[in-house]
Design a protein around this motif. Structure first.
Motif, short mmCIF file in Angstrom:
data_model
loop_
_atom_site.label_atom_id
_atom_site.label_comp_id
_atom_site.label_asym_id
_atom_site.label_seq_id
_atom_site.Cartn_x
_atom_site.Cartn_y
_atom_site.Cartn_z
N VAL A 129 33.59 -99.23 66.68
CA VAL A 129 33.38 -99.02 65.25
C VAL A 129 34.59 -98.33 64.63
N VAL A 130 35.11 -97.32 65.31
CA VAL A 130 36.28 -96.61 64.80
C VAL A 130 37.47 -97.57 64.65
N GLY A 131 37.68 -98.43 65.66
CA GLY A 131 38.78 -99.37 65.58
C GLY A 131 38.62 -100.36 64.46
N TYR A 132 37.39 -100.81 64.20
CA TYR A 132 37.15 -101.78 63.14
C TYR A 132 37.30 -101.13 61.76
N LEU A 133 36.74 -99.95 61.59
CA LEU A 133 36.79 -99.29 60.28
C LEU A 133 38.17 -98.71 59.98
N GLY A 134 38.96 -98.44 61.01
CA GLY A 134 40.26 -97.84 60.78
C GLY A 134 40.20 -96.39 60.40
N ASP A 198 22.76 -95.20 58.30
CA ASP A 198 21.88 -95.90 59.23
C ASP A 198 22.50 -97.15 59.85
N PRO A 199 23.25 -97.99 59.10
CA PRO A 199 23.84 -99.18 59.74
C PRO A 199 24.80 -98.83 60.87
N VAL A 200 25.57 -97.75 60.72
CA VAL A 200 26.49 -97.33 61.77
C VAL A 200 25.70 -96.86 62.99
N VAL A 201 24.67 -96.05 62.76
CA VAL A 201 23.84 -95.56 63.86
C VAL A 201 23.18 -96.72 64.59
N ARG A 202 22.66 -97.68 63.85
CA ARG A 202 21.98 -98.82 64.48
C ARG A 202 22.97 -99.64 65.29
N SER A 254 30.98 -106.88 61.20
CA SER A 254 31.17 -107.21 59.78
C SER A 254 30.09 -106.58 58.90
N SER A 255 28.95 -106.19 59.49
CA SER A 255 27.91 -105.52 58.70
C SER A 255 28.35 -104.14 58.24
N LEU A 256 29.44 -103.63 58.81
CA LEU A 256 29.96 -102.31 58.45
C LEU A 256 31.18 -102.41 57.55
N SER A 257 31.46 -103.58 57.02
CA SER A 257 32.71 -103.80 56.29
C SER A 257 32.83 -102.95 55.03
N ARG A 258 31.70 -102.54 54.45
CA ARG A 258 31.77 -101.74 53.22
C ARG A 258 32.47 -100.41 53.44
N TRP A 259 32.48 -99.92 54.71
CA TRP A 259 33.13 -98.64 55.00
C TRP A 259 34.51 -98.82 55.63
N LYS A 260 34.99 -100.05 55.67
CA LYS A 260 36.29 -100.29 56.28
C LYS A 260 37.39 -99.71 55.40
N ARG A 261 38.29 -98.98 56.02
CA ARG A 261 39.37 -98.36 55.25
C ARG A 261 40.36 -99.44 54.82
N ARG A 262 40.64 -99.48 53.54
CA ARG A 262 41.57 -100.46 52.99
C ARG A 262 42.96 -99.86 52.92
N LEU A 263 43.93 -100.64 53.31
CA LEU A 263 45.32 -100.21 53.26
C LEU A 263 45.97 -100.81 52.03
#
Length: 284
Positions: A129-134, A198-202, A254-263
Motif C-alpha cells: 500500500v505504501v509503495g502504491y500510494l507513494g 476503512d478501505p486501507v484497513v480492509r 486501485s480502490s485506494l487511488s483517491r489517497w495516491k500522492r500526486r506528483l
C-alpha cells in the motif's frame, strides 16, 4: 493509550461541556463480558469529543471493553459496550493479527508463533500500500509548545487551521493542553492516517490473510480452495476466486487511488527577456 470517542444515543457525544465525565474502562476476555481482566480511569480529555485512557499492562490479544461515563452533571452513569481492542496498540500497523486471524477463521487466542507470522504478513501487505500510494500510511506525531491560536479561533481548537503550524502534508490536531500562561502545547498528526480509513484497513487485512492462507505452512493455510473431489480421489476441482466487484473478491490497489500522492512538475516557461526589455525584473 486508548483514545475513546463516547457514544450516547447512537451518536458521538462530548460529555465534559455539560458537566459529565468519562470515568472508567473495563477489559474482558470475551464478548459476553463476564470475565474481568483489568480496568483504568478516569480518562483525560484530549480535544472535543476525544478522551484518553492509560491502559494497564495485559497480555497481547483481543479484549472486549465497557466504558462508563456520565453524560452531564447529575445524570446517571451510562455504559458503552461497543468497544473492542486488539492489544498492544502503537505497533505502527493499520490492522492487527487478531483481525487477520478472524479473516482466516483461526480461533483466538493466538500463539506467539502465529502472532509473529501474522505481523509479518501485515507488514508485507502494508508495504504494498505504501509503495502504491507513494506515502507512508502511519502519520508522524509532532509537538509544538507555547502556541497561541489564531485570533477568533478559540472555540475551534481541534481544527489544525486554528494554530500557527504549517506542514507540506495532511495535518490533524491530536491533542492540546493549556499552559499556565494562557498558551497551549499542541500535538499534531502529520501525514496520511491509514488506520483511520476503512478501505486501507480492509485491503491490508484481507491481503495479509490471503497471503497466509496460500503460504505453505502459513497460519490457517489451506492452499487453493477445493470445491470437490472424485469418489476415488483421482480428480480434484478447485474453486475459482470471485471476479473483481463480486461479493468476496479481494480489494484491488486501485480502490485506494483517491489517497495516491500526486506528483506535480512545474511547466517550463518561456525565457524572460533580459532587463530592461522585460516588463518586470525576474526574481531569484
Amino acid at each position: 493509550m486508548l483514545d475513546y470517542k463516547p457514544m450516547y444515543g447512537g451518536a458521538h457525544y462530548d460529555p465534559e461541556p455539560a458537566g459529565g465525565q468519562v470515568t472508567s474502562v473495563s477489559l474482558y476476555d470475551g464478548p459476553d463480558r463476564t470475565t474481568f481482566v483489568a480496568g483504568a480511569g478516569p480518562a483525560n480529555r484530549l480535544r472535543a469529543g476525544v478522551y484518553r485512557f492509560t491502559l494497564p499492562d495485559v497480555p497481547p490479544g483481543r479484549y472486549w471493553a465497557t466504558v462508563a461515563f456520565t453524560p452531564s452533571d447529575g445524570a446517571q452513569p451510562v455504559k458503552d459496550e461497543s468497544v473492542r481492542l486488539d492489544l498492544p496498540l502503537g505497533l505502527g500497523l493499520v490492522t492487527s493479527p487478531e483481525a487477520v486471524a478472524k479473516e482466516l477463521g483461526v480461533p483466538l487466542p493466538l500463539t506467539a508463533e502465529q502472532r509473529d507470522d501474522l505481523l509479518t504478513a501485515i507488514r508485507k501487505a502494508q508495504s504494498d500500500v505504501v509503495g502504491y500510494l507513494g506515502q507512508p500510511v502511519i502519520p508522524q506525531l509532532v509537538t509544538r509548545t507555547a502556541l497561541t491560536p489564531h485570533w477568533g479561533r478559540d472555540e475551534q481548537l481541534e481544527d489544525a487551521d486554528s494554530w500557527p503550524f504549517e506542514a507540506d502534508d495532511l495535518v490533524q490536531v491530536s491533542a492540546y493542553r493549556l499552559r499556565g500562561d494562557g498558551t497551549y502545547d499542541v500535538d499534531f498528526l502529520v501525514g496520511f492516517d491509514g488506520a483511520a480509513n476503512d478501505p486501507v484497513v480492509r485491503y491490508v487485512t484481507t491481503h495479509a490473510a490471503e497471503s497466509e492462507r496460500l503460504r505453505p505452512g502459513g497460519v490457517g493455510s489451506q492452499g487453493r480452495r477445493v470445491s470437490s473431489v472424485s469418489a476415488e480421489g483421482q480428480s480434484i476441482s478447485y474453486e475459482s476466486a470471485p471476479a473483481t466487484g463480486q461479493a468476496g473478491a479481494l480489494p484491488e490497489l486501485s480502490s485506494l487511488s483517491r489517497w495516491k500522492r500526486r506528483l506535480f512538475q512545474p511547466l517550463n516557461r518561456p525565457t524572460r527577456p533580459p532587463w530592461p526589455y522585460s516588463s518586470t525584473r525576474g526574481r531569484r
